[in-house]
Each structure stands twice: as C-alpha cells, then as structure tokens.
Design a protein around this motif. Structure first.
Motif, PDB file in Angstrom:
ATOM      1  N   UNK A  75      35.115  41.807  35.344  1.00  4.24           N
ATOM      2  CA  UNK A  75      33.714  42.045  35.148  1.00  4.24           C
ATOM      3  C   UNK A  75      33.009  41.592  36.319  1.00  4.24           C
ATOM      4  N   UNK A  76      33.613  41.898  37.715  1.00  2.86           N
ATOM      5  CA  UNK A  76      33.132  41.384  38.826  1.00  2.86           C
ATOM      6  C   UNK A  76      33.787  41.970  39.992  1.00  2.86           C
ATOM      7  N   UNK A  77      33.093  42.712  40.972  1.00  5.26           N
ATOM      8  CA  UNK A  77      33.688  43.387  41.800  1.00  5.26           C
ATOM      9  C   UNK A  77      34.286  42.647  42.821  1.00  5.26           C
ATOM     10  N   UNK A  78      33.713  41.211  43.097  1.00  2.00           N
ATOM     11  CA  UNK A  78      34.284  40.303  44.084  1.00  2.00           C
ATOM     12  C   UNK A  78      35.445  39.719  43.467  1.00  2.00           C
ATOM     13  N   UNK A  79      35.379  39.189  42.088  1.00  2.00           N
ATOM     14  CA  UNK A  79      36.709  38.842  41.613  1.00  2.00           C
ATOM     15  C   UNK A  79      37.575  39.642  41.550  1.00  2.00           C
ATOM     16  N   UNK A  80      37.326  40.904  41.176  1.00  2.00           N
ATOM     17  CA  UNK A  80      38.570  41.834  41.243  1.00  2.00           C
ATOM     18  C   UNK A  80      38.993  42.130  42.339  1.00  2.00           C
ATOM     19  N   UNK A  81      38.460  42.111  43.785  1.00  2.00           N
ATOM     20  CA  UNK A  81      38.748  42.226  45.039  1.00  2.00           C
ATOM     21  C   UNK A  81      40.003  41.070  45.285  1.00  2.00           C
ATOM     22  N   UNK A  82      39.502  40.000  44.666  1.00  2.00           N
ATOM     23  CA  UNK A  82      40.711  38.707  45.096  1.00  2.00           C
ATOM     24  C   UNK A  82      41.735  39.302  44.076  1.00  2.00           C
ATOM     25  N   UNK A  83      41.682  39.447  42.986  1.00  2.00           N
ATOM     26  CA  UNK A  83      42.787  39.930  42.009  1.00  2.00           C
ATOM     27  C   UNK A  83      43.536  40.687  42.859  1.00  2.00           C
ATOM     28  N   UNK A  84      43.118  41.832  43.267  1.00  2.00           N
ATOM     29  CA  UNK A  84      43.744  43.113  43.762  1.00  2.00           C
ATOM     30  C   UNK A  84      44.083  42.859  45.444  1.00  2.00           C
ATOM     31  N   UNK A  85      43.622  41.489  46.122  1.00  2.00           N
ATOM     32  CA  UNK A  85      44.017  41.324  47.445  1.00  2.00           C
ATOM     33  C   UNK A  85      43.319  42.512  48.079  1.00  2.00           C
ATOM     34  N   UNK A  86      42.200  42.908  47.799  1.00  2.00           N
ATOM     35  CA  UNK A  86      41.507  44.020  48.423  1.00  2.00           C
ATOM     36  C   UNK A  86      40.360  43.380  49.333  1.00  2.00           C
ATOM     37  N   UNK A  87      39.737  43.997  50.140  1.00  3.24           N
ATOM     38  CA  UNK A  87      38.117  43.679  50.531  1.00  3.24           C
ATOM     39  C   UNK A  87      37.270  44.232  49.462  1.00  3.24           C
ATOM     40  N   UNK A  88      36.110  43.486  49.441  1.00  6.73           N
ATOM     41  CA  UNK A  88      35.089  44.035  48.454  1.00  6.73           C
ATOM     42  C   UNK A  88      34.424  45.557  48.585  1.00  6.73           C
ATOM     43  N   UNK A  89      34.365  46.015  49.885  1.00  3.65           N
ATOM     44  CA  UNK A  89      33.975  47.371  50.060  1.00  3.65           C
ATOM     45  C   UNK A  89      35.089  48.301  49.583  1.00  3.65           C
ATOM     46  N   UNK A  90      36.418  47.866  49.641  1.00  7.67           N
ATOM     47  CA  UNK A  90      37.512  48.805  49.239  1.00  7.67           C
ATOM     48  C   UNK A  90      37.346  48.670  47.617  1.00  7.67           C
TER      49      UNK A  90
END
Length: 304
Positions: free
Chosen positions: A21-36
C-alpha cells in the motif's frame, strides 16, 4: 481484457503494491526505482479501470477494488510459480506405482535388495516388473508405460543409459556332475549337453552367437526362455548352463550348484539401467534411479 497484451511483470508489481500500500515500499520490494513503480501503477490503473491506491492524508490506502484483488492475485501468482517448480517426491508418503522391465536374472539379483530398501523408506510404493522384451517388440506405446529397463546394449530409443553393474559368464553344473571341473577343458565343454537361454525377442542364446563367431558350435539339448529355468534344470540333470556368474553364485546354495570357469572367455557383461528421456527431471524417477544405482554398486562390490 486482451490477455495477449498482459505483462506478467505487471501482476508482480500489482502484488507488491497491494501488499505494501505504498509506491516507495513496493519499489523496494520489486528492486525497481520509484518512477518505474509509479509508471507500473499507472498502467495497472488503466488496465483495471480503478485507481487502486489513493491518498488519504499523508499515506496511501487501497481502494475497495484493490482490497478485493489481494487474495485471488496472490493465489494466482502462487499457481503460476508452481508451474515452474517440479513436484517434490516424498518417498515415505508416496503411493506411486513404478513399472520396470528386466530379465529374470536381474529380478533375482536386484529386486530382493532393492525391495528391502523400498520397504524401509517407501512402504506404500509398489513395483510392477514385466518380462524383458527385445527392441523389436519394444513399441513406443509400450515404452510409455515403462519407468526403468534393465538390460544389456543400447537399443532403447528415447531412453538414457547408465551402467548398473558388471558380470561375466561361467558354467553351472549340479554338485556331483560326472564331468564337473573337467568342463574347463575345451574337449569336455564341447562334448557336454547344454541348456540354452533364448529370451523373448532374441533368435538364439547370445553365448551361441559369440561361440559361432569363434567357429565353435556347442551341443544344445534344451532351450528355455529364462536363466532361472536353465539353472533349475541344470540342478536336476547333467546338462550344463553357460550363464552369468553372479546368478550362479546367488543360487548356488539353494540349488546345489557349482561354478566352473569355461575354456573360452566371452569377456565382461555390462548390465545397464535405461530410463525414459521424458522422466529425466521427474523427482520420483530420480529417486528410483538413485536407489537402483546404489543397489547395482552394492552388487558390483560383491565377489563374483
């Protein structure tokens, strides 16, 4: 929805977004940048027709549609992952049925120690042994029903081969045979009356094929379809059997047989285990093959 245009990576991104439920935490989980990750969220919104994540003050929260997707999406991804993970084989609990094809000598030598192991570690597994068939009648339809073949040679299409054990051929006679040890001499060997073993799918005893290549013909008094029959007849008559040495040793005490070294040495017999290419990565097949190879090694370590 056009599934041809669906990117599986989007579903993985959706799973991370719904979990965090967070773009930044999801980015960390996915190992992607926040813009991606933000770009992935926008694509998902367009695809599903729902905002999925909405801002509520300083934090983001899931929409009702997003909440409804969490469990079925997680289950769907687990099922997709399972497609690429081989089923585990739990020998202690398995009730699998394996079908093996082998000649009677292999049954006599391999199956008692193999079944002792299986009884201890896989008590619900069953083994069905069918008689050996020659390559000419080993049809594709029949081959699909077979898990392992024990045989000599390399004539089984669609099967891989591993050496199981090595043997040699010797003469078997009953104790008290009138000629006995004199069979070591060629004259006595040629004068004796022999029992030949012609297994289904063969035209003659392989020993006779080899002898003929040396210009020698032995006296065949009886032809039987298996090695066990040959030794049983030999034990009760004055016939001589030219058969694998390990088999004579295994039945010597039970049938009161003697082993005599023949005057001609046909060399070593190599017995192989064949398994179908289709089962190369099957955990159950791997388990059975390892057990059979272990049994073959133990047999090979015994004195002939």
């Amino acid at each position: 929805m056009n599934l041809n245009s669906l990117d599986l990576n989007l579903l993985i991104a959706l799973d991370a977004l719904l979990r965090e439920a967070s773009v930044s935490r999801a980015a960390m989980r996915l190992r992607l940048s926040q813009p991606a990750t933000s770009h992935a969220l926008q694509r998902l919104r367009d695809l599903i027709g729902d905002p999925l994540l909405v801002r509520n003050g300083a934090r983001m929260e899931l929409t009702l549609r997003a909440q409804a997707l969490r469990t079925p999406l997680a289950q769907a991804l687990d099922q997709v992952r399972a497609l690429f993970v081989p089923d585990a084989f739990d020998a202690a609990r398995s009730d699998r049925h394996f079908r093996l094809m082998m000649p009677d000598l292999a049954v006599e030598l391999l199956m008692p120690p193999l079944m002792e192991k299986i009884t201890q570690i896989a008590p619900h597994v069953t083994i069905d042994v069918v008689p050996w068939r020659g390559p000419a009648i080993f049809t594709a339809e029949f081959a699909r029903t077979i898990d392992l073949v024990i045989s000599i040679g390399d004539a089984f299409k669609g099967f891989h081969r591993q050496r199981l054990y090595v043997d040699s051929d010797a003469l078997a006679v009953r104790r008290g045979h009138p000629v006995g040890a004199r069979l070591k001499k060629r004259e006595a060997f040629l004068a004796a009356r022999h029992v030949a073993v012609v297994i289904r799918g063969q035209n003659e005893d392989l020993i006779d094929s080899w002898l003929r290549s040396k210009g020698i013909e032995r006296r065949i008094a009886l032809v039987v379809p298996g090695y066990i029959e040959a030794l049983h007849v030999t034990a009760r008559t004055d016939l001589v059997a030219f058969v694998p040495r390990r088999l004579i040793t295994a039945l010597a005490r039970q049938l009161s047989l003697l082993t005599v070294t023949p005057p001609l040495d046909p060399g070593l017999d190599e017995q192989y285990m064949f398994y179908p290419t289709r089962a190369q990565m099957d955990p159950g097949s791997i388990w059975l093959r390892q057990l059979m190879l272990e049994t073959g090694r133990e047999l090979g370590g015994r004195k002939m």
